[in-house]
Design a protein around this motif. Structure first.
Motif, PDB file in Angstrom:
ATOM      1  N   ARG A  90       0.786  -1.317  -0.152  1.00 57.50           N
ATOM      2  CA  ARG A  90      -0.082   0.065  -0.039  1.00 57.50           C
ATOM      3  C   ARG A  90       0.835   1.197   0.019  1.00 57.50           C
ATOM      4  O   ARG A  90       0.318   2.417  -0.245  1.00 57.50           O
ATOM      5  CB  ARG A  90      -0.733   0.089   1.293  1.00 57.50           C
ATOM      6  N   GLY A  91       2.283   1.240   0.011  1.00 56.99           N
ATOM      7  CA  GLY A  91       2.998   2.164   0.051  1.00 56.99           C
ATOM      8  C   GLY A  91       3.605   2.842   1.467  1.00 56.99           C
ATOM      9  O   GLY A  91       3.927   3.949   1.455  1.00 56.99           O
ATOM     10  N   HIS A  92       3.535   2.094   2.458  1.00 56.15           N
ATOM     11  CA  HIS A  92       3.818   2.535   3.616  1.00 56.15           C
ATOM     12  C   HIS A  92       5.360   2.464   3.860  1.00 56.15           C
ATOM     13  O   HIS A  92       5.785   1.092   3.668  1.00 56.15           O
ATOM     14  CB  HIS A  92       3.275   2.090   4.856  1.00 56.15           C
ATOM     15  N   SER A  93       6.179   3.167   4.414  1.00 53.49           N
ATOM     16  CA  SER A  93       7.551   3.056   4.576  1.00 53.49           C
ATOM     17  C   SER A  93       7.727   2.250   5.832  1.00 53.49           C
ATOM     18  O   SER A  93       6.707   2.060   6.550  1.00 53.49           O
ATOM     19  CB  SER A  93       8.355   4.350   4.783  1.00 53.49           C
ATOM     20  N   SER A  94       8.921   1.868   6.112  1.00 53.51           N
ATOM     21  CA  SER A  94       9.302   1.060   7.411  1.00 53.51           C
ATOM     22  C   SER A  94       8.791   1.829   8.679  1.00 53.51           C
ATOM     23  O   SER A  94       8.226   1.454   9.787  1.00 53.51           O
ATOM     24  CB  SER A  94      10.698   0.631   7.378  1.00 53.51           C
ATOM     25  N   VAL A  95       9.078   3.041   8.770  1.00 51.98           N
ATOM     26  CA  VAL A  95       8.689   3.995   9.833  1.00 51.98           C
ATOM     27  C   VAL A  95       7.214   4.005   9.780  1.00 51.98           C
ATOM     28  O   VAL A  95       6.564   4.054  11.085  1.00 51.98           O
ATOM     29  CB  VAL A  95       9.418   5.312   9.582  1.00 51.98           C
ATOM     30  N   SER A  96       6.554   4.241   8.829  1.00 45.57           N
ATOM     31  CA  SER A  96       4.811   4.427   8.935  1.00 45.57           C
ATOM     32  C   SER A  96       4.400   3.127   9.430  1.00 45.57           C
ATOM     33  O   SER A  96       3.586   2.900  10.273  1.00 45.57           O
ATOM     34  CB  SER A  96       4.425   4.664   7.476  1.00 45.57           C
ATOM     35  N   ILE A  97       4.930   1.958   8.855  1.00 44.99           N
ATOM     36  CA  ILE A  97       4.371   0.671   9.325  1.00 44.99           C
ATOM     37  C   ILE A  97       4.647   0.463  10.794  1.00 44.99           C
ATOM     38  O   ILE A  97       3.700  -0.235  11.543  1.00 44.99           O
ATOM     39  CB  ILE A  97       5.313  -0.397   8.416  1.00 44.99           C
ATOM     40  N   GLY A  98       5.836   0.829  11.114  1.00 52.19           N
ATOM     41  CA  GLY A  98       6.247   0.770  12.549  1.00 52.19           C
ATOM     42  C   GLY A  98       5.146   1.416  13.607  1.00 52.19           C
ATOM     43  O   GLY A  98       4.575   0.878  14.518  1.00 52.19           O
ATOM     44  N   LEU A  99       4.884   2.611  13.160  1.00 57.96           N
ATOM     45  CA  LEU A  99       3.987   3.495  13.887  1.00 57.96           C
ATOM     46  C   LEU A  99       2.683   2.951  13.945  1.00 57.96           C
ATOM     47  O   LEU A  99       1.816   2.927  14.912  1.00 57.96           O
ATOM     48  CB  LEU A  99       4.005   4.867  13.167  1.00 57.96           C
ATOM     49  N   ARG A 100       1.909   2.295  12.763  1.00 60.27           N
ATOM     50  CA  ARG A 100       0.791   1.770  12.668  1.00 60.27           C
ATOM     51  C   ARG A 100       0.630   0.301  13.335  1.00 60.27           C
ATOM     52  O   ARG A 100      -0.394   0.124  13.994  1.00 60.27           O
ATOM     53  CB  ARG A 100       0.339   1.262  11.042  1.00 60.27           C
ATOM     54  N   LEU A 101       1.451  -0.196  13.554  1.00 58.51           N
ATOM     55  CA  LEU A 101       1.674  -1.563  14.048  1.00 58.51           C
ATOM     56  C   LEU A 101       2.193  -1.723  15.510  1.00 58.51           C
ATOM     57  O   LEU A 101       2.247  -2.665  16.397  1.00 58.51           O
ATOM     58  CB  LEU A 101       2.408  -2.695  13.215  1.00 58.51           C
ATOM     59  N   GLY A 102       2.829  -0.438  15.990  1.00 63.35           N
ATOM     60  CA  GLY A 102       3.369  -0.239  17.301  1.00 63.35           C
ATOM     61  C   GLY A 102       4.777  -1.246  17.471  1.00 63.35           C
ATOM     62  O   GLY A 102       5.037  -1.646  18.595  1.00 63.35           O
ATOM     63  N   ILE A 103       5.445  -1.014  16.336  1.00 62.14           N
ATOM     64  CA  ILE A 103       6.888  -1.866  16.401  1.00 62.14           C
ATOM     65  C   ILE A 103       7.862  -1.009  15.913  1.00 62.14           C
ATOM     66  O   ILE A 103       7.533  -0.040  15.358  1.00 62.14           O
ATOM     67  CB  ILE A 103       6.781  -3.278  15.681  1.00 62.14           C
ATOM     68  N   SER A 104       8.848  -1.294  16.200  1.00 67.30           N
ATOM     69  CA  SER A 104      10.174  -0.605  15.748  1.00 67.30           C
ATOM     70  C   SER A 104      10.581  -0.629  14.334  1.00 67.30           C
ATOM     71  O   SER A 104      10.003  -1.542  13.628  1.00 67.30           O
ATOM     72  CB  SER A 104      11.404  -1.008  16.603  1.00 67.30           C
ATOM     73  N   GLU A 105      11.012   0.415  13.665  1.00 68.02           N
ATOM     74  CA  GLU A 105      11.521   0.475  12.264  1.00 68.02           C
ATOM     75  C   GLU A 105      12.340  -0.755  12.121  1.00 68.02           C
ATOM     76  O   GLU A 105      12.201  -1.198  10.917  1.00 68.02           O
ATOM     77  CB  GLU A 105      12.173   1.620  12.115  1.00 68.02           C
ATOM     78  N   GLN A 106      13.186  -1.067  12.964  1.00 69.13           N
ATOM     79  CA  GLN A 106      14.101  -2.083  12.557  1.00 69.13           C
ATOM     80  C   GLN A 106      13.438  -3.314  12.687  1.00 69.13           C
ATOM     81  O   GLN A 106      13.648  -4.372  11.882  1.00 69.13           O
ATOM     82  CB  GLN A 106      15.254  -2.174  13.730  1.00 69.13           C
ATOM     83  N   THR A 107      12.433  -3.774  13.443  1.00 68.42           N
ATOM     84  CA  THR A 107      11.518  -4.687  13.499  1.00 68.42           C
ATOM     85  C   THR A 107      10.779  -4.951  12.317  1.00 68.42           C
ATOM     86  O   THR A 107      10.682  -6.124  11.727  1.00 68.42           O
ATOM     87  CB  THR A 107      10.808  -4.784  14.612  1.00 68.42           C
ATOM     88  N   VAL A 108      10.271  -3.838  11.863  1.00 69.18           N
ATOM     89  CA  VAL A 108       9.604  -3.972  10.504  1.00 69.18           C
ATOM     90  C   VAL A 108      10.525  -4.405   9.348  1.00 69.18           C
ATOM     91  O   VAL A 108      10.176  -5.582   8.655  1.00 69.18           O
ATOM     92  CB  VAL A 108       9.039  -2.629   9.931  1.00 69.18           C
ATOM     93  N   LYS A 109      11.738  -4.037   9.197  1.00 71.74           N
ATOM     94  CA  LYS A 109      12.818  -4.201   8.291  1.00 71.74           C
ATOM     95  C   LYS A 109      13.072  -5.954   8.379  1.00 71.74           C
ATOM     96  O   LYS A 109      13.215  -6.546   7.283  1.00 71.74           O
ATOM     97  CB  LYS A 109      13.997  -3.567   8.428  1.00 71.74           C
TER      98      LYS A 109
END
Length: 259
Positions: free
Chosen positions: A208-227
């Motif tokens: 959908r076009g979310h960056s790792s930072v955006s995904i982290g904020l939506r899911l309540g996890i860190s950017e590194q965990t998203v990666k």
């Protein structure tokens, strides 16, 4: 010009959708309009479409309605049961929307450069989206003044739309199975790919076009965990790019919405 009286008198008639267009055109320059009904988690129904260029809606009832709508940022307004009213494209798109395969493979091809959408909820689990657009060869993006004008008209559009489309009802229910859960099941059954709940959620948000930072904020996890999740599902799927992810997931998402 269609007057407000004409708009009201056309309620519950076949000409209502066209009268909305003519009424809005008195206030705004509009290159395209589409009215879509979303009934629960079913594919959208195209209620009306108009465009100055045929390319705008060329793939609306095929590519978009078959599965691509699931990646449309405006579709999230239906899923999230957002408040009725006007929404501007610039306010709803994820931060990396123009880098997505949805944008390059579908949205960009429509020639739409800006979009405003009125969201109406005429009955439970049903939303109707009235999308008005500006296309690249013909005009400019909606100005701040245009958006203010469109917002001023929103209460009328939403009130009359709620009445006109009140007969739209959901006819069946799939229960509370989320899209990510359905995706996990399909991948495991058809491709022997076992994603975790989080990996599937991240995959859909990437599409959908979310960056790792955006995904982290939506899911309540860190950017590194998203990666980490992203690297894991890429490896499981045997892919290395978002283009490959899009090509792999769209046929699967199409099957999900057919059920």
């Amino acid at each position: 010009m269609a007057s407000l009286g004409k708009l009201i008198s056309d309620l519950n008639s076949d000409s209502f959708e066209n009268t909305i267009l003519e009424w809005l055109k008195y206030f705004l320059t509009i290159d395209s309009m589409a009215i879509l009904a979303y009934l629960n988690d079913r594919p959208p129904q195209v209620l009306f479409k108009h465009a100055t260029l045929p390319q705008v809606h060329e793939d609306l009832e095929t590519t978009y309605a078959s599965a691509a709508y699931l990646l449309d940022p405006f579709y999230s307004l239906h899923v999230d049961r957002s408040a009725p009213g006007l929404y501007a494209l610039s306010k709803v798109v994820p931060d990396q929307f123009k880098r997505t395969e949805y944008y390059t493979a579908y949205y960009q091809r429509t020639l739409v450069i800006d979009e405003l959408v009125y969201v109406v909820f005429p009955s439970a689990n049903v939303s109707v989206h009235i999308s008005i657009g500006r296309v690249a060869p013909l005009g400019r993006r909606f100005s701040t003044r245009d958006i203010t004008t469109a917002e001023y008209l929103a209460p009328v559009i939403c009130a009359l739309g709620t009445q006109h489309w009140a007969s739209l009802k959901t006819v069946d229910e799939k229960g509370e199975v989320t899209l990510s859960e359905a995706l996990r099941e399909r991948l495991e059954n058809e491709r022997n790919i076992a994603l975790t709940k989080r990996q599937a959620e991240v995959a859909l948000l990437v599409l959908r076009g979310h960056s790792s930072v955006s995904i982290g904020l939506r899911l309540g996890i860190s950017e590194q965990t998203v990666k980490v999740f992203r690297k894991q599902f890429y490896r499981k799927c045997g892919i290395s790019s978002q283009a490959e992810l899009f090509s792999m997931m769209i046929p699967i998402l199409s099957k999900i919405v057919e059920v």
